[in-house]
Design an enzyme around this catalytic site. Structure first.
Site: not given
Length: 136
Positions: A49-50
């Site tokens: 998610g980064c």
């Protein structure tokens, strides 16, 4: 609820009027961290998610939150350092009660991070809270 180290960081931020100076302070916080051992940069510690590469090695000890981490992006490395100041040393039972968004807001970070960085920050916070909840 924030740890003393985080409160000190809040005080440091209060002396800085310009966002660029605050941004530099976050980056300096990241530079002051020891690099994560290469053996810990594995899929199990990678935070999804980064936008950048992020690894968090969360190791609760004796009922207290501890973790180390690293990113290939300087600002994200700084955000990891800020999260360490917020969470490390907190009793596991209190970690999930810490309102990280509100605490980061005290630094003005909520208003100055890109959507991708904000999503990555949320993913890191979720990882920390999940481990704390399972370990408490």
């Amino acid at each position: 609820m924030a740890q003393a180290a985080f409160e000190e960081l809040v005080e440091d931020f209060e002396f800085l009027d310009e966002w660029e100076d605050r941004y530099r302070l976050v980056i300096e916080e990241g530079k002051s961290m020891a690099p994560l051992d290469a053996a810990l940069k594995v899929p199990a510690t990678k935070v999804e998610g980064c936008a950048s590469q992020v690894w968090l090695h969360v190791t609760p000890e004796d009922g207290v939150m501890q973790f180390e981490g690293e990113s290939d992006a300087m600002i994200v490395n700084g955000l990891i350092a800020v999260l360490r100041k917020l969470y490390c040393g907190a009793p596991l039972s209190e970690v999930v009660a810490i309102d990280a968004r509100a605490e980061m807001g005290r630094l003005g970070l909520n208003d100055h991070l890109s959507a991708q960085r904000s999503n990555g920050l949320r993913a890191m916070i979720e990882r920390i809270r999940d481990v704390a909840a399972k370990s408490a």
